[in-house]
Enzyme design. Structure first.
Site, short mmCIF file in Angstrom:
data_model
loop_
_atom_site.label_atom_id
_atom_site.label_comp_id
_atom_site.label_asym_id
_atom_site.label_seq_id
_atom_site.Cartn_x
_atom_site.Cartn_y
_atom_site.Cartn_z
N THR A 9 0.85 -1.19 0.00
CA THR A 9 0.00 0.00 0.00
C THR A 9 0.88 1.24 0.00
OG1 THR A 9 -1.90 1.03 1.09
CG2 THR A 9 -0.35 -0.11 2.54
N LYS A 46 3.89 1.74 -3.82
CA LYS A 46 3.38 1.02 -5.00
C LYS A 46 4.28 1.21 -6.24
CE LYS A 46 -1.43 0.47 -3.71
NZ LYS A 46 -2.83 0.58 -4.11
N ASP A 59 -5.81 -4.42 -8.21
CA ASP A 59 -6.91 -3.46 -7.97
C ASP A 59 -7.91 -3.42 -9.13
OD1 ASP A 59 -6.50 -2.52 -5.40
OD2 ASP A 59 -5.17 -0.89 -6.03
N GLY A 96 -5.73 9.20 -9.55
CA GLY A 96 -4.63 8.65 -8.76
C GLY A 96 -4.49 7.15 -9.01
N ALA A 115 -5.80 4.37 -7.65
CA ALA A 115 -7.00 3.53 -7.77
C ALA A 115 -7.73 3.84 -9.08
CB ALA A 115 -7.91 3.76 -6.57
#
Ligand code: NAP
Length: 281
Positions: free
Chosen positions: A71, A75, A112, A139, A141
């Site tokens: 996290t 990343k 993700d 961003g 995500a």
């Protein structure tokens, strides 16, 4: 209650690295999965400060750590430091999962985007193929969701973000299907995704006015804590179908579990372990 094997010299270790990492749901998710599958594995949280992501990849090789969830803020660094990268990691420049392979080398993955697509199918019985999608945010995500929607054949992907240069970069992940838009576009698409932190914790701000939503739309907030953001509740009041980010969290973790162990993830056990730790559930 499922009993766990007492850790021994044969116990396999996996974990999560991040800063901060103390509120991560990953230990609950993965330890529940290991227990449900009767695996002699243990999952721990490693607080790793910014700049030490590359050292954590080396530690994985040295210590034989079988898998790491990754996290913020590591990343990007782990994607560069890994020996091999999945196609998604090459495109996104970011990884959320590391696997120590049998040859002792580390492969970086990003679960993700695939987790988002699987969550949509499992939770809402929906797919993005041939459909119009608007994503708030540009961003990590948002980029993973945009890339996954493009790979799954979304017809149009509109990106709305505070910083327009980042919106342009994120929209380009979708090639000719991607473009930069503005909040008013949210009324005209089939699927709307909030991939910003707006609405988290005590923040009552919203990515757009939810009263513009209608009954034909699916509105997804990647936030799951609080369980129901004001934006998601507003969309539901308009008759839109809604989904929060818990299913994506679950399915991206399930993919990680399968990559590490080669087994199908026990989704229900994972959900049961993590769900009570979220406010408003
Ligand atoms: P990130 O990389 O920091 O990106 C945040 C994005 O939100 C950026 O596009 C940023 O815009 C925008 N933003 C931040 N504050 C804003 C504000 N006050 N007004 C307008 N825009 C703002 O974060 P991330 O990792 O992508 O995470 C985004 C959200 O997704 C978080 O809520 C996170 O918890 C959630 N998430 C959920 C899952 C899941 O499994 N459910 C997985 C990952 C993330 P700028 O580019 O202009 O800075």
């Amino acid at each position: 209650m499922i009993s766990r094997p007492v850790p021994s010299g044969a116990t396999a270790v996996a974990g999560v690295i991040g800063d901060p990492v103390d509120h991560s749901l990953s230990p609950a998710l993965h330890n529940a999965a290991f227990a449900a599958c009767d695996l002699d594995w243990n999952f721990v949280a490693f607080p790793v400060s910014a700049g030490s992501g590359t050292a954590a990849v080396s530690a994985m090789r040295t210590l034989g750590i079988r898998g790491l969830s990754v996290t913020m803020p590591h990343k990007h660094d782990v994607a560069t430091a890994a020996d091999r990268r999945s196609t998604e990691v090459d495109v996104l420049g970011a990884a959320n999962c590391l696997v120590l392979d049998h040859d002792g080398l580390v492969t970086a993955h990003n679960t993700d985007g695939p987790g988002f697509i699987k969550a949509l199918a499992a939770e809402a019985d929906q797919a993005v193929t041939g459909r119009s999608v608007l994503v708030f945010g540009a961003g990590g995500a948002a980029r993973a969701v945009i890339d996954a929607c493009a790979r799954s054949g979304a017809a149009e992907i509109i990106v709305v973000n505070r910083s327009v240069d980042k919106a342009r970069s994120a929209a380009s992940l979708a090639g000719s299907s991607g473009r930069v838009g503005d909040p008013s576009d949210a009324a005209d698409v089939e699927i709307v995704v909030n991939a910003t932190p707006l609405g988290m914790a005590a923040d009552s701000s919203m990515p757009c006015d939810p009263t513009t939503f209608g009954t034909s739309q699916l509105v997804i907030d990647l936030i799951y804590d609080p369980w129901d953001t004001q934006w998601l509740a507003g969309a539901r009041r308009q008759g839109a179908a809604v989904m929060n980010g818990f299913a994506m969290l679950l399915h991206q973790a399930a993919s990680q579990f399968s990559m590490w162990t080669g087994l199908e993830a026990p989704i229900d056990a994972m959900a049961a372990a993590a769900h009570p730790q979220i406010r408003g559930t």
